[in-house]
Design an enzyme around this catalytic site. Structure first.
Site, PDB file in Angstrom:
ATOM      1  N   THR A 102     -28.163  -5.064  31.694  1.00 22.12           N
ATOM      2  CA  THR A 102     -28.323  -4.493  30.355  1.00 22.12           C
ATOM      3  C   THR A 102     -29.175  -3.243  30.518  1.00 22.12           C
ATOM      4  OG1 THR A 102     -28.170  -6.644  29.277  1.00 22.12           O
ATOM      5  CG2 THR A 102     -29.193  -4.872  28.023  1.00 22.12           C
ATOM      6  N   LYS A 177     -23.807  -4.475  23.986  1.00 27.22           N
ATOM      7  CA  LYS A 177     -24.879  -5.395  24.365  1.00 27.22           C
ATOM      8  C   LYS A 177     -26.111  -5.181  23.496  1.00 27.22           C
ATOM      9  CE  LYS A 177     -27.027  -8.629  26.586  1.00 27.22           C
ATOM     10  NZ  LYS A 177     -27.308  -8.674  28.022  1.00 27.22           N
ATOM     11  N   LYS A 245     -37.580  -4.986  27.237  1.00 24.94           N
ATOM     12  CA  LYS A 245     -36.883  -3.805  27.748  1.00 24.94           C
ATOM     13  C   LYS A 245     -35.624  -3.520  26.935  1.00 24.94           C
ATOM     14  CE  LYS A 245     -33.918  -4.532  30.769  1.00 24.94           C
ATOM     15  NZ  LYS A 245     -32.458  -4.825  30.892  1.00 24.94           N
TER      16      LYS A 245
END
Length: 293
Positions: A102, A177, A245
């Protein structure tokens, strides 16, 4: 490990919680598999299963037709692809590059564009499903890049996932995502608050979960992470540090598009408080610790 010359040689960089399971599925399916990770000991089980070790990402890229990466942060992705002895300089023309991390949509586009100049074919293909989905080979895979390249790689994706969708051009997988993580972030707050409320009300959280998980409140996080919260099991299926993140990437992308995401903003602040408590290496369900005071 059996050899099948009709199958491409697969390289996997990153053998953490999810990468290890993915590599195992390819080995069991009869692919020749090469692996690299920063800490060789983490790959030992795969080596015993028949995987081949390579000392650098570049060395791995030279030996494989399909190079897959599953690492932690966009900076790791950038270093592995663009760095000295990186994938882009070492992969043979005609190779396929698949980033499962990701990461940033803009970085995915950079990799795609640079790959084309070198006669390489890149896809951004982040996954969802956590440790359970990886272990059971039923990940959701969101793919960005050329449609024909996606179709060529579909048999490989099918070894690790069950819900595999081509989302569009380069970067589209990463944007999808982000949608996934945005939905999870607010949902996780709701799951945690519901179970803490149940506990404080003197209810049995397990039976509460039985009642609500199949109704309108049902979600993957409620059914899969709710039981872990109840059992005080905060081992990582997906790390708090990696979720933070992801939320940062999503908020940065949203800012570029001038979109406000108040739920995600709140979730990020709560997870940053959790990380400050020393829970960076815990699973995302550890948010329960912050709310259950």
């Amino acid at each position: 490990m059996t050899s099948d010359t009709a199958k491409p040689i697969i390289g996997l960089i990153g053998t953490g919680v999810m990468g290890k399971s993915m590599a195992g599925h390819f080995i069991h399916a009869g692919y020749e598999v090469h692996v690299y990770t920063r800490t060789k000991a983490k790959a030992q089980e795969l080596l015993e299963m028949g995987a081949n070790w390579q000392d650098t990402p570049g060395a791995l890229a030279q030996k494989c037709q399909v190079i897959m990466t599953m690492v932690g942060f966009p900076k790791d992705v950038e270093d592995i692809y663009f760095g000295h002895d990186g994938i882009l300089t070492q992969a043979e023309p005609g190779s396929f590059l698949i980033d499962l991390t990701t990461s940033s949509p803009s970085l995915a586009k950079r990799i795609y564009d640079e790959a084309l100049t070198r006669q390489l074919f890149a896809l951004d293909a982040p996954v969802s499903g956590g440790d359970i989905g990886a272990r059971e080979a039923r990940l959701s895979i969101m793919v960005g890049g050329a449609r024909d390249v996606y179709e060529q790689m579909l048999p490989i994706f099918q070894k690790i996932g069950t819900n595999i969708v081509h989302q569009g051009e380069a970067g589209a997988g990463q944007h999808t995502k982000m949608c996934n993580q945005i939905a999870i972030a607010s949902n996780m707050m709701g799951v945690v608050e519901a179970l803490v409320y149940a506990k404080k009300a003197g209810l049995n959280p397990t039976t509460v979960l039985q009642s609500i998980e199949t109704g309108a409140a049902g979600s993957w996080s409620l059914s899969n992470l709710g039981p872990r919260m109840i059992a005080d099991n905060f081992a990582p299926g997906f790390y708090v540090k990696h979720f933070i993140k992801d939320m940062k990437i999503a908020l940065q992308s949203a800012e570029e598009m001038k979109v406000e995401l108040p739920g995600l903003t709140l979730a990020k602040s709560l997870y940053e408080q959790l990380a400050a408590m020393g829970e960076e290496e815990s699973g995302t369900q550890a948010l329960y610790k912050l709310i259950d005071k």
